[in-house]
Scaffold this motif. Sequence first.
Motif, PDB file in Angstrom:
ATOM      1  N   ARG A   1      78.173  46.656 -36.377  1.00 29.51           N
ATOM      2  CA  ARG A   1      79.273  45.891 -36.065  1.00 29.51           C
ATOM      3  C   ARG A   1      78.719  44.823 -34.922  1.00 29.51           C
ATOM      4  O   ARG A   1      79.075  44.839 -33.883  1.00 29.51           O
ATOM      5  CB  ARG A   1      80.325  46.538 -35.511  1.00 29.51           C
ATOM      6  N   PRO A   2      77.863  43.817 -35.331  1.00 28.98           N
ATOM      7  CA  PRO A   2      77.322  42.735 -34.415  1.00 28.98           C
ATOM      8  C   PRO A   2      78.303  42.262 -33.509  1.00 28.98           C
ATOM      9  O   PRO A   2      79.437  41.870 -34.039  1.00 28.98           O
ATOM     10  CB  PRO A   2      76.579  41.994 -35.186  1.00 28.98           C
ATOM     11  N   ALA A   3      78.072  42.112 -32.375  1.00 33.83           N
ATOM     12  CA  ALA A   3      78.845  41.302 -31.333  1.00 33.83           C
ATOM     13  C   ALA A   3      78.607  40.044 -30.860  1.00 33.83           C
ATOM     14  O   ALA A   3      77.154  39.587 -30.923  1.00 33.83           O
ATOM     15  CB  ALA A   3      79.044  42.378 -29.977  1.00 33.83           C
ATOM     16  N   VAL A   4      79.401  39.279 -30.338  1.00 36.08           N
ATOM     17  CA  VAL A   4      79.223  38.133 -29.661  1.00 36.08           C
ATOM     18  C   VAL A   4      78.956  38.181 -28.225  1.00 36.08           C
ATOM     19  O   VAL A   4      80.185  38.644 -27.455  1.00 36.08           O
ATOM     20  CB  VAL A   4      80.195  37.208 -29.882  1.00 36.08           C
ATOM     21  N   LEU A   5      78.010  38.029 -27.525  1.00 34.24           N
ATOM     22  CA  LEU A   5      77.576  37.972 -26.025  1.00 34.24           C
ATOM     23  C   LEU A   5      77.585  36.941 -25.340  1.00 34.24           C
ATOM     24  O   LEU A   5      76.934  35.845 -25.955  1.00 34.24           O
ATOM     25  CB  LEU A   5      76.166  38.878 -25.995  1.00 34.24           C
ATOM     26  N   LEU A   6      78.500  36.613 -24.550  1.00 39.47           N
ATOM     27  CA  LEU A   6      78.475  35.504 -23.822  1.00 39.47           C
ATOM     28  C   LEU A   6      78.235  35.702 -22.296  1.00 39.47           C
ATOM     29  O   LEU A   6      78.861  36.547 -21.763  1.00 39.47           O
ATOM     30  CB  LEU A   6      79.974  34.822 -23.905  1.00 39.47           C
ATOM     31  N   ALA A   7      77.156  34.725 -21.634  1.00 36.83           N
ATOM     32  CA  ALA A   7      77.031  34.511 -20.197  1.00 36.83           C
ATOM     33  C   ALA A   7      77.872  33.707 -19.575  1.00 36.83           C
ATOM     34  O   ALA A   7      78.700  32.752 -20.147  1.00 36.83           O
ATOM     35  CB  ALA A   7      75.510  34.274 -20.066  1.00 36.83           C
ATOM     36  N   THR A   8      78.352  33.805 -18.304  1.00 37.15           N
ATOM     37  CA  THR A   8      78.969  32.735 -17.690  1.00 37.15           C
ATOM     38  C   THR A   8      77.794  32.121 -16.826  1.00 37.15           C
ATOM     39  O   THR A   8      77.744  30.932 -17.336  1.00 37.15           O
ATOM     40  CB  THR A   8      79.773  33.661 -16.657  1.00 37.15           C
ATOM     41  N   LEU A   9      77.182  32.296 -15.735  1.00 38.90           N
ATOM     42  CA  LEU A   9      76.298  31.716 -15.159  1.00 38.90           C
ATOM     43  C   LEU A   9      74.941  32.224 -15.697  1.00 38.90           C
ATOM     44  O   LEU A   9      74.855  33.414 -16.173  1.00 38.90           O
ATOM     45  CB  LEU A   9      76.331  31.581 -13.414  1.00 38.90           C
ATOM     46  N   ARG A  10      73.859  31.352 -15.189  1.00 39.32           N
ATOM     47  CA  ARG A  10      72.403  31.875 -15.451  1.00 39.32           C
ATOM     48  C   ARG A  10      71.708  31.696 -14.245  1.00 39.32           C
ATOM     49  O   ARG A  10      71.978  30.898 -13.452  1.00 39.32           O
ATOM     50  CB  ARG A  10      72.033  31.309 -16.694  1.00 39.32           C
ATOM     51  N   ASN A  11      70.392  32.496 -14.144  1.00 39.96           N
ATOM     52  CA  ASN A  11      69.435  32.186 -13.075  1.00 39.96           C
ATOM     53  C   ASN A  11      69.058  30.754 -12.892  1.00 39.96           C
ATOM     54  O   ASN A  11      68.641  30.133 -13.492  1.00 39.96           O
ATOM     55  CB  ASN A  11      68.340  33.015 -13.342  1.00 39.96           C
ATOM     56  N   GLU A  12      69.419  30.103 -11.486  1.00 44.12           N
ATOM     57  CA  GLU A  12      69.087  28.942 -11.360  1.00 44.12           C
ATOM     58  C   GLU A  12      69.992  28.018 -12.094  1.00 44.12           C
ATOM     59  O   GLU A  12      69.640  26.763 -12.028  1.00 44.12           O
ATOM     60  CB  GLU A  12      67.642  28.605 -11.351  1.00 44.12           C
ATOM     61  N   ASP A  13      71.047  28.275 -12.544  1.00 45.21           N
ATOM     62  CA  ASP A  13      72.011  27.435 -13.289  1.00 45.21           C
ATOM     63  C   ASP A  13      73.422  27.968 -13.068  1.00 45.21           C
ATOM     64  O   ASP A  13      73.914  28.543 -13.944  1.00 45.21           O
ATOM     65  CB  ASP A  13      71.618  27.362 -14.860  1.00 45.21           C
ATOM     66  N   GLY A  14      74.067  27.425 -11.906  1.00 48.61           N
ATOM     67  CA  GLY A  14      75.072  27.836 -11.637  1.00 48.61           C
ATOM     68  C   GLY A  14      76.429  27.093 -11.418  1.00 48.61           C
ATOM     69  O   GLY A  14      77.466  27.284 -10.673  1.00 48.61           O
TER      70      GLY A  14
END
Length: 440
Positions: A401-414
């Motif tokens: 059951r593949p999922a959708v993974l979502l990030a909020t911030l990223r390293n050095e991109d906030g």
Amino acid sequence: MSKPAIQDVRIGAAAGTVPWVLSGRSAAGLRGQAARLLSRLESDAARDVAADVAEVGRSLVAAGATHEHRAVVLGGDRTELVAGVRALVDEQAAPNVFTGQATRQAQADSRPVFVFPGQGTQWVGMAVALLDTCPEFAHEIRACAEALAPHVDWSLEDVLRGAPDTPPLDRVDVVQPVLFSMMVSLARLWCRFGVRPAATVGHSQGEIVAAHIAGALSLADAARIVALRSRALTAIRGRGEMLTVLAPNDRVRTMLADWDGVLAVAAVNGPATMTVSGDVAAMKEFGAALSAARMMRWRVPGVDFAAHSPHVEDLRETLLDLAAGIEPARSDVPFYSTVTGGPVETDELTAEYWYRNLRQTVRFDDAVRALVADGHRLFVECSAQPVLSVGIQDTAEELGRPAVLLATLRNEDGGMGRFLAALAEAYVHGVTVDWTAAFA
């Protein structure tokens, strides 16, 4: 969205990142919407207009119904936004254009699971851009600072800004309350844009945030637990280490048998992602064995103690005392426990639970399995950078059951641009977003 609505839009320029949101009943319909917008944009190219690009975005949100085929174009000025719309019309990939298909099933399951990691997501300056450009985020940080104030002798905002004479982020009693505040504030920012959790799950200290966002703990109680818990950990600093290993879990457990009693499984994050915790000398030997076996591993950043190991038993009475008197509430938002590996009623999150949270293995993999089995497919990691996505993806794929993974911030991109990109990714995958908040 209709032609007349687009024809009424006036084009100009604006500061900051602006979203232009489009949708259509089909891929061709979406491109048609973009083409009509582009035609209007280009017809105004030589005019001296007063309205700015934010007004275009506001008009698109006000005029457009939300259909299955979706796109969001982000840009800081007219040139960037127009180029994005043109790329959409020409079916060309562009870094500021997000597209996707939100099926009926995706729209029915439009609320994501909010995921809160433990220690290790920090980076210098991670909050500065949002503090300077997003009043809602700054407000939440101030609320966290007030809740932490009775328990710490430093300023949260000063630490986040790296002000002179503030304590460093490599201190556990600093970094954990700081990350708690980041996660709470980011989760509240998602909610500000209409994205509320279908469930929450947290990893180690992240469970404190998960309990608060679910509604089980007040901000004052959650801040007290994280501040005093992290202070208690200073008593076992220097005795242990924690090491993350990327390898099949059964193989890692087999290797650990040679260090039984001095090393322990601290966390199981996925089918092939595990964290080991224990004595410094034993960890050095174990690391050498992993190196000889050519197995990928790394130390957990900033950690010089062995959480989720027998070392924590020395802190039992302290941990029980610090959470004494806290009365968790039963929440409406499901809380998936990484202590038990499944959903629990949040009025069970007593002092004993919070001791087990730090002493026992983090059963993150089991909790994700339970979430996926219960039909959850969208996961938003509310943190300064994503660290749990690989484990979640591996677990979901193993279950078929593949999922959708979502990030909020990223390293050095906030900054706010990054947060709007996260919203755009969520929206094109079926999450309901209140885009009017971007123009409030």
